[in-house]
Scaffold this motif. Structure first.
Motif, PDB file in Angstrom:
ATOM      1  N   ARG A  34      24.749 -18.774  14.751  1.00 35.04           N
ATOM      2  CA  ARG A  34      23.761 -19.143  15.615  1.00 35.04           C
ATOM      3  C   ARG A  34      23.336 -17.808  16.612  1.00 35.04           C
ATOM      4  O   ARG A  34      24.160 -17.147  16.904  1.00 35.04           O
ATOM      5  N   GLU A  35      21.800 -17.731  16.828  1.00 35.14           N
ATOM      6  CA  GLU A  35      21.556 -16.628  17.694  1.00 35.14           C
ATOM      7  C   GLU A  35      21.145 -17.111  19.029  1.00 35.14           C
ATOM      8  O   GLU A  35      20.568 -18.194  19.075  1.00 35.14           O
ATOM      9  N   PHE A  36      21.181 -16.020  19.895  1.00 34.16           N
ATOM     10  CA  PHE A  36      20.565 -16.343  21.121  1.00 34.16           C
ATOM     11  C   PHE A  36      20.071 -15.147  21.964  1.00 34.16           C
ATOM     12  O   PHE A  36      20.687 -13.892  21.553  1.00 34.16           O
ATOM     13  N   GLU A  37      19.226 -15.166  22.894  1.00 32.89           N
ATOM     14  CA  GLU A  37      18.796 -14.103  23.722  1.00 32.89           C
ATOM     15  C   GLU A  37      19.348 -14.260  25.198  1.00 32.89           C
ATOM     16  O   GLU A  37      19.609 -15.275  25.811  1.00 32.89           O
ATOM     17  N   ILE A  38      20.023 -13.076  25.570  1.00 35.68           N
ATOM     18  CA  ILE A  38      20.615 -12.726  26.832  1.00 35.68           C
ATOM     19  C   ILE A  38      19.371 -12.984  27.889  1.00 35.68           C
ATOM     20  O   ILE A  38      18.664 -12.034  27.791  1.00 35.68           O
ATOM     21  N   LYS A  39      19.473 -14.000  28.578  1.00 35.66           N
ATOM     22  CA  LYS A  39      18.342 -14.229  29.604  1.00 35.66           C
ATOM     23  C   LYS A  39      19.187 -14.233  31.011  1.00 35.66           C
ATOM     24  O   LYS A  39      20.276 -14.784  31.165  1.00 35.66           O
ATOM     25  N   GLU A  40      18.339 -13.864  32.294  1.00 35.97           N
ATOM     26  CA  GLU A  40      19.115 -13.503  33.433  1.00 35.97           C
ATOM     27  C   GLU A  40      19.820 -14.800  34.004  1.00 35.97           C
ATOM     28  O   GLU A  40      20.523 -14.936  34.309  1.00 35.97           O
ATOM     29  N   ALA A  41      18.902 -16.058  33.559  1.00 36.14           N
ATOM     30  CA  ALA A  41      19.328 -17.248  34.305  1.00 36.14           C
ATOM     31  C   ALA A  41      20.497 -17.734  33.395  1.00 36.14           C
ATOM     32  O   ALA A  41      21.274 -18.646  34.241  1.00 36.14           O
ATOM     33  N   SER A  42      20.973 -17.355  32.317  1.00 41.37           N
ATOM     34  CA  SER A  42      22.267 -17.602  31.694  1.00 41.37           C
ATOM     35  C   SER A  42      23.448 -16.900  32.166  1.00 41.37           C
ATOM     36  O   SER A  42      24.590 -17.045  31.758  1.00 41.37           O
ATOM     37  N   ILE A  43      23.083 -15.701  32.805  1.00 37.56           N
ATOM     38  CA  ILE A  43      24.248 -14.780  33.119  1.00 37.56           C
ATOM     39  C   ILE A  43      25.014 -15.441  34.456  1.00 37.56           C
ATOM     40  O   ILE A  43      24.610 -15.336  35.376  1.00 37.56           O
ATOM     41  N   ASN A  44      26.444 -15.486  34.078  1.00 38.76           N
ATOM     42  CA  ASN A  44      27.222 -15.884  35.314  1.00 38.76           C
ATOM     43  C   ASN A  44      27.895 -14.740  36.228  1.00 38.76           C
ATOM     44  O   ASN A  44      28.478 -15.059  37.207  1.00 38.76           O
ATOM     45  N   HIS A  45      27.623 -13.346  35.786  1.00 40.90           N
ATOM     46  CA  HIS A  45      28.252 -12.678  36.507  1.00 40.90           C
ATOM     47  C   HIS A  45      27.477 -12.622  37.903  1.00 40.90           C
ATOM     48  O   HIS A  45      26.432 -12.911  37.891  1.00 40.90           O
ATOM     49  N   LYS A  46      28.145 -12.185  38.923  1.00 39.83           N
ATOM     50  CA  LYS A  46      27.687 -12.154  40.154  1.00 39.83           C
ATOM     51  C   LYS A  46      26.291 -11.341  40.269  1.00 39.83           C
ATOM     52  O   LYS A  46      25.147 -11.743  40.923  1.00 39.83           O
ATOM     53  N   ARG A  64      34.186 -17.630  35.924  1.00 35.38           N
ATOM     54  CA  ARG A  64      33.099 -18.343  35.272  1.00 35.38           C
ATOM     55  C   ARG A  64      32.449 -17.533  34.011  1.00 35.38           C
ATOM     56  O   ARG A  64      32.217 -18.209  33.010  1.00 35.38           O
ATOM     57  N   ALA A  65      32.005 -16.407  34.177  1.00 34.29           N
ATOM     58  CA  ALA A  65      31.455 -15.778  33.212  1.00 34.29           C
ATOM     59  C   ALA A  65      32.405 -15.367  31.886  1.00 34.29           C
ATOM     60  O   ALA A  65      31.987 -15.629  30.729  1.00 34.29           O
ATOM     61  N   ALA A  66      33.683 -15.500  32.120  1.00 37.09           N
ATOM     62  CA  ALA A  66      34.759 -15.235  31.012  1.00 37.09           C
ATOM     63  C   ALA A  66      34.732 -16.578  30.312  1.00 37.09           C
ATOM     64  O   ALA A  66      34.562 -16.527  28.975  1.00 37.09           O
ATOM     65  N   ALA A  67      34.691 -17.596  30.854  1.00 40.13           N
ATOM     66  CA  ALA A  67      34.976 -19.006  30.459  1.00 40.13           C
ATOM     67  C   ALA A  67      33.561 -19.212  29.459  1.00 40.13           C
ATOM     68  O   ALA A  67      33.827 -19.615  28.379  1.00 40.13           O
ATOM     69  N   ALA A  68      32.449 -18.846  29.866  1.00 43.33           N
ATOM     70  CA  ALA A  68      31.140 -18.963  29.314  1.00 43.33           C
ATOM     71  C   ALA A  68      31.240 -18.030  28.134  1.00 43.33           C
ATOM     72  O   ALA A  68      30.424 -18.358  27.046  1.00 43.33           O
ATOM     73  N   GLY A  69      31.972 -16.916  27.841  1.00 46.80           N
ATOM     74  CA  GLY A  69      31.908 -16.091  26.879  1.00 46.80           C
ATOM     75  C   GLY A  69      33.277 -16.483  25.823  1.00 46.80           C
ATOM     76  O   GLY A  69      33.718 -15.664  25.129  1.00 46.80           O
ATOM     77  N   GLY A  70      34.039 -17.577  26.257  1.00 46.06           N
ATOM     78  CA  GLY A  70      35.061 -17.685  25.404  1.00 46.06           C
ATOM     79  C   GLY A  70      36.293 -16.976  25.742  1.00 46.06           C
ATOM     80  O   GLY A  70      37.451 -17.045  24.979  1.00 46.06           O
ATOM     81  N   VAL A  71      36.387 -16.334  26.848  1.00 48.68           N
ATOM     82  CA  VAL A  71      37.536 -15.408  27.311  1.00 48.68           C
ATOM     83  C   VAL A  71      38.419 -16.491  28.262  1.00 48.68           C
ATOM     84  O   VAL A  71      37.837 -16.791  29.087  1.00 48.68           O
ATOM     85  N   THR A  72      39.548 -16.599  27.735  1.00 48.43           N
ATOM     86  CA  THR A  72      40.477 -17.535  28.419  1.00 48.43           C
ATOM     87  C   THR A  72      41.728 -16.816  29.372  1.00 48.43           C
ATOM     88  O   THR A  72      42.126 -17.559  29.915  1.00 48.43           O
ATOM     89  N   THR A  73      41.823 -15.504  28.958  1.00 50.01           N
ATOM     90  CA  THR A  73      42.786 -14.788  30.048  1.00 50.01           C
ATOM     91  C   THR A  73      41.921 -13.492  30.284  1.00 50.01           C
ATOM     92  O   THR A  73      41.348 -12.851  29.287  1.00 50.01           O
ATOM     93  N   ILE A  74      41.888 -12.837  31.561  1.00 50.70           N
ATOM     94  CA  ILE A  74      41.689 -11.676  31.991  1.00 50.70           C
ATOM     95  C   ILE A  74      42.546 -10.853  32.532  1.00 50.70           C
ATOM     96  O   ILE A  74      43.624 -11.575  33.435  1.00 50.70           O
ATOM     97  N   VAL A  75      42.645  -9.606  32.493  1.00 53.17           N
ATOM     98  CA  VAL A  75      43.681  -8.723  33.173  1.00 53.17           C
ATOM     99  C   VAL A  75      42.984  -7.860  33.882  1.00 53.17           C
ATOM    100  O   VAL A  75      41.947  -7.082  33.748  1.00 53.17           O
ATOM    101  N   ASP A  76      43.280  -8.164  35.293  1.00 56.94           N
ATOM    102  CA  ASP A  76      42.266  -7.581  36.533  1.00 56.94           C
ATOM    103  C   ASP A  76      42.916  -5.888  36.477  1.00 56.94           C
ATOM    104  O   ASP A  76      43.979  -5.904  36.833  1.00 56.94           O
ATOM    105  N   MET A  77      41.966  -5.110  36.681  1.00 60.81           N
ATOM    106  CA  MET A  77      42.086  -3.632  37.108  1.00 60.81           C
ATOM    107  C   MET A  77      42.559  -3.503  38.400  1.00 60.81           C
ATOM    108  O   MET A  77      42.053  -4.394  39.254  1.00 60.81           O
ATOM    109  N   PRO A  78      43.582  -2.393  38.634  1.00 53.89           N
ATOM    110  CA  PRO A  78      43.861  -2.285  40.064  1.00 53.89           C
ATOM    111  C   PRO A  78      42.888  -1.734  41.226  1.00 53.89           C
ATOM    112  O   PRO A  78      43.150  -1.695  42.151  1.00 53.89           O
ATOM    113  N   LEU A  79      41.795  -1.066  40.705  1.00 55.06           N
ATOM    114  CA  LEU A  79      40.903  -0.585  41.390  1.00 55.06           C
ATOM    115  C   LEU A  79      39.496  -1.362  41.678  1.00 55.06           C
ATOM    116  O   LEU A  79      39.374  -1.958  40.680  1.00 55.06           O
TER     117      LEU A  79
END
Length: 457
Positions: A394-406, A82-97
């Motif tokens: 456009r500018e924006f401020e990173i606020k806790e409420a908008s962060i989708n990371h766990k 979800r965090a990826a999607a909110a950042g325009g990331v459509t593919t992630i490659v997951d690390m093995p560790l």
């Protein structure tokens, strides 16, 4: 247009096609780009008109630690994607560790796939891992569809993913020869050094002095030699020091198939500005000084650094030891998966980088590294219809409420950035728009097909 629905066409006054930004309509069919038309040539059908927002290929972030199964309290597929999607990331490659078990056997890879099933809002590919004595697992993992492999030349931070010795590296390289696969290196090596007695562990400088540039230099020297000897594709992850760049260039000129990435935090943060006790800034290799940072930017501009990734490596807040502010004890890792595009653009646009550079460094080269370049990273007919719609002004401020990371702990809290992601489309499906997500995860697992030379393995 409803979230989760299939988009038939996207119209914008600013579509990034090759090195040009121009008005166009992207026609989508069966999840892929069918054709790209001038506005006057498009007739009929429902179209998502995004005005003058920029439309470019979705970002491929090939360095992400999702940590599920086993450490899902740190991060999981649902929250990470979800965090990826909110950042325009459509593919992630997951690390093995950092997941338990790590992706170091075919059996463990299947456990990882099972854990990810039905939880991904964007597409997912997976790296395998090289650890001592698992060399006979490498070719079966290639057959199973991993994008390549990663190893550590120094303690990884977790016991279940031990670092490799020179003997292990030769055994792994022999297995990878002729496969077309790639080996990624966490390139730091332990070196003898004098430690300052009684240095304050709450001062960032204490931690920085404990991971000097020479650790990266020595590791990269080893990688360059192996790469030349075996002619196996090799890749340096998260380069933090500009000093080894000359070594890398020399190896390439000698014929080594060697690539290198850096990360958003090395390009956006510098040691001089890290407050005492602010352990949310700790990562390995460390964030270095501002002079080094400008050298990284110059190398990026000169084409000496191939790509920029997040190295999203989250943990639970307690592991950051914020109560003590002890840099030596805190877990090393920075959360930034959701903010890579604006982090990069905010700094890069001030240094003369253009929109085509963003696509090259965040989409195309990363797709190439992970062998996804035949379907991801380009706006062209036949490619997956993965699009990010964003407003670079456009500018924006990173606020806790908008962060989708766990876990919301990040050094970027309160920072104002340029570049707002408006919508994200994965294989023609609208997965994110203006703060909202599609109701069901629509991402799929991506398996890298073995190359023809592997058919005889």
């Amino acid at each position: 247009m409803e979230l989760g629905s299939t988009v038939g066409a996207v119209r914008s006054k600013r579509v990034l096609l090759g090195d040009q930004v121009r008005p166009a309509v992207i026609v989508i069919k069966d999840g892929t780009i069918h054709q790209i038309l001038a506005d006057s040539d498009f007739s009929g059908g429902e179209v998502l008109d995004v005005g003058d927002s920029v439309v470019m290929p979705g970002i491929v972030d090939c360095h992400v630690h999702v940590n599920e199964p086993g450490r899902a309290s740190w991060e999981g597929f649902w929250t990470a994607t979800r965090a990826a999607a909110a950042g325009g990331v459509t593919t992630i490659v997951d690390m093995p560790l950092n997941s338990i078990p790590p992706t170091t056997t075919v059996g463990n890879f299947h456990e990882k796939l099972q854990a990810a099933t039905g939880k991904c809002f964007v597409d997912m590919a997976f790296w395998g891992g090289v650890i001592p004595d698992n060399q006979l697992e490498l070719r079966p993992m290639i057959q199973a569809g991993v994008a390549g492999f990663k190893c550590f030349l120094i303690h990884s931070g977790v016991e279940e993913f031990p670092h490799v010795t020179d003997r292990d590296l030769h055994a792994a390289m022999a297995q990878l020869q002729g496969t077309g696969s790639v080996l990624l290196f966490h390139a730091e090596r332990d070196v003898e050094q004098t430690t300052q007695e009684n240095a304050d562990p709450c001062q960032y400088s204490t931690f920085l002095q404990s991971r000097p540039d020479v650790m990266e230099m020595e590791a990269i020297r080893t990688v360059a030699e192996l790469c030349l000897q075996y002619q196996v594709r090799c890749h340096i992850v998260h380069l933090s020091s500009a000093k080894p760049l000359e070594l890398i260039q020399e190896a390439r000129q000698a014929g080594a198939p060697l690539t290198v990435e850096t990360t958003h935090h090395y390009l956006s943060l510098c040691a001089e500005n890290i407050p005492a006790g602010a352990t949310q800034f700790k990562c390995c290799p460390p964030i270095r000084g501002s002079v080094n940072q400008e050298q990284l930017w110059s190398a990026l501009k000169a084409g000496q650094i191939d790509m920029v990734v997040s190295d999203h490596s989250p943990c639970t807040p307690d592991l950051k030891k914020l109560d003590k502010g002890d840099f030596t004890e805190a877990w090393g890792g920075i959360s930034s998966l959701q903010f890579g595009l604006p982090l990069f653009w905010s700094s890069a646009s001030k240094r003369g980088f253009q929109l085509p550079d963003v696509v090259r460094l965040l989409c195309q080269r990363t797709a190439q590294l992970s062998s996804l370049h035949n379907q991801k990273g380009h706006l062209a007919p036949g490619y997956d219809a993965d699009l990010v719609v964003w407003d670079p002004e456009r500018e924006f401020e990173i606020k806790e409420a908008s962060i989708n990371h766990k876990n919301k702990l990040t050094p970027y809290l309160g920072v104002t950035l340029r570049g707002v992601v408006c919508a994200t489309i994965v294989r023609g499906q609208l997965v994110y728009r203006e703060g909202s997500f599609c109701p069901q995860p629509l991402g799929k697992h991506l398996f890298v097909p073995p190359r023809k030379s592997e058919a005889q393995l």
